[in-house]
Design a protein around this motif. Sequence first.
Motif, short mmCIF file in Angstrom:
data_model
loop_
_atom_site.label_atom_id
_atom_site.label_comp_id
_atom_site.label_asym_id
_atom_site.label_seq_id
_atom_site.Cartn_x
_atom_site.Cartn_y
_atom_site.Cartn_z
N THR A 143 -39.33 10.59 -32.88
CA THR A 143 -38.85 9.69 -31.81
C THR A 143 -38.48 8.32 -32.41
N ARG A 144 -37.74 7.62 -31.64
CA ARG A 144 -37.25 6.31 -32.12
C ARG A 144 -38.40 5.32 -32.23
N PRO A 145 -38.23 4.30 -33.05
CA PRO A 145 -39.26 3.24 -33.12
C PRO A 145 -39.16 2.34 -31.88
N ALA A 146 -40.15 1.49 -31.71
CA ALA A 146 -40.17 0.57 -30.57
C ALA A 146 -39.04 -0.44 -30.69
N THR A 147 -38.44 -0.78 -29.52
CA THR A 147 -37.46 -1.88 -29.48
C THR A 147 -38.21 -3.21 -29.49
N THR A 148 -37.46 -4.28 -29.70
CA THR A 148 -38.08 -5.61 -29.67
C THR A 148 -38.74 -5.86 -28.33
N TYR A 149 -38.08 -5.46 -27.24
CA TYR A 149 -38.64 -5.65 -25.90
C TYR A 149 -39.95 -4.89 -25.74
N GLU A 150 -39.95 -3.62 -26.22
CA GLU A 150 -41.14 -2.79 -26.07
C GLU A 150 -42.30 -3.30 -26.91
N ALA A 151 -41.99 -3.89 -28.05
CA ALA A 151 -43.04 -4.31 -28.97
C ALA A 151 -43.58 -5.71 -28.65
N THR A 152 -42.86 -6.44 -27.80
CA THR A 152 -43.28 -7.81 -27.49
C THR A 152 -44.32 -7.81 -26.39
N PRO A 153 -45.47 -8.46 -26.59
CA PRO A 153 -46.50 -8.50 -25.54
C PRO A 153 -46.05 -9.34 -24.35
N PRO A 154 -46.54 -9.06 -23.16
CA PRO A 154 -46.16 -9.85 -21.98
C PRO A 154 -46.79 -11.24 -22.04
N THR A 155 -46.09 -12.21 -21.45
CA THR A 155 -46.61 -13.57 -21.33
C THR A 155 -46.38 -14.08 -19.91
N VAL A 156 -47.20 -15.05 -19.51
CA VAL A 156 -47.00 -15.72 -18.21
C VAL A 156 -45.91 -16.76 -18.38
#
Length: 472
Positions: A143-156
């Motif tokens: 499977t493909r590696p994580a995208t930048t969006y997927e790898a970035t943790p959420p922030t407030v």
Amino acid sequence: MLTNTYQSYFFILGFFITASMLNAGCSDGGPPGLSESLDETVSPIEVIDTFPEYADENIELDVSIQATFSASIDTSSINDSTFIVREGGIEISGTFSYSGSTVTFMPNRTFARNTSINTTITSQVADVEGNTMDQEYEWNFTTRPATTYEATPPTVIETNPKDGATDISANTNISARFSKTLNPETINSNTFYLRNNNGSIIPGSLSYTDSTATFSPSESLPDGVEYTATITNDIEDPFGNSPDQSYNWNFTTKEIDRTPPRVISTNPENHEEDVAFDIQITATFSERIDPATINSNTFRLRTNLNSISGSVSYEDSTAVFKPSSTLQDGIVFTAIITDGIQDLKGNSPPNNYSWNFITKEIDRTPPHIISTKPQNEEDDVPIDIQITATFSEQMSKSTINEDTFELYQWQWGQYRKLSGSVSYSGSTATFTPGTDLRDEQYYTVIISSDVTDLAGNALGATYRWDFETEDD
């Protein structure tokens, strides 16, 4: 060479003739013929195509896996024991669909990123004729590696109220908007909570929609209190990423004004005397008052016998009572501000406020003359005398003049008016003759009833006295 060819030909021809005869001879249930034996030859099925293909990379996480066979498949032979999909060695459940000779496996969840997916089709898979594979078939893809969006943790990225906000409504819901979608199951009372300045947890409920989590307190928040909202680093996005650290922000609820208004000054002042009859009574308050509560019912004026009618107005922090007519003189009045007034927050004073004043008493007593010089019927008066009259009170200076303060000489049976000047000081009027008086003559002084005191009260009657000058 030709002889060999003919020999081969006749040998083959003889083989088929013999076979036909044998077949005809067994048509009544004898041993099977050659053609029947040929028809029953077993042909194994095989996988002729897959998707993804062997060793494919960068495959999307929601991919469905397909295998195309060399013959139509008996669907009853396809199950999770014969068509096995593994992610990192762990079997993945899913459902199957069929189209012609193609079997499609649809996993119940998306695959992990950058992971090897192994698919094994066992030899128990059969076609509709019952033919099976001679061996299992296995292939892998990644499977493909994580995208930048997927790898970035959420922030407030935004909160309501904002950090450090003050004067916040007691009924405010507290919310936090995130940089990306979260896993809703990670939004709960352990990951999003509110505490007061004592550290106590505030009860409430949570909701989540459109990347925004909202905390709704169970009750209105007390006023004038600082609160701390917390989003812990246990929240997750759908890809399992969590913030590096917890997020806190503070706000303070609006402090409710519970201080009642009070009267800080009045006009007239309490116990003031000699108040003008046309005065407008005012009361100034410690804060702005709700104008709707300032009226003739809450701002009143009365004597000890009667209520005084009038109109009430209000501007800034001052209420004004304007009597309908001038007030009586010399009367004690009581002004009252009742506890029915309210400030802009609805606070009322605990008690009525009242104060007294006395209007100026009108002088209705007429003045009178208490002494003269010379005295009445005095003789041997010097010829250069200045004639004076002293009154019982201060007089209106404008009414003391040559027309109201006169000197007459009795001569040859008649009175002759003498010229002179008139002045006034204190409570004494002075007539200074234009020339010295004559000796041994009778004189008469007249002060008109038109002279008045400062209140306008007239003397009431003409005042007259006589004297005789000295013998020179």
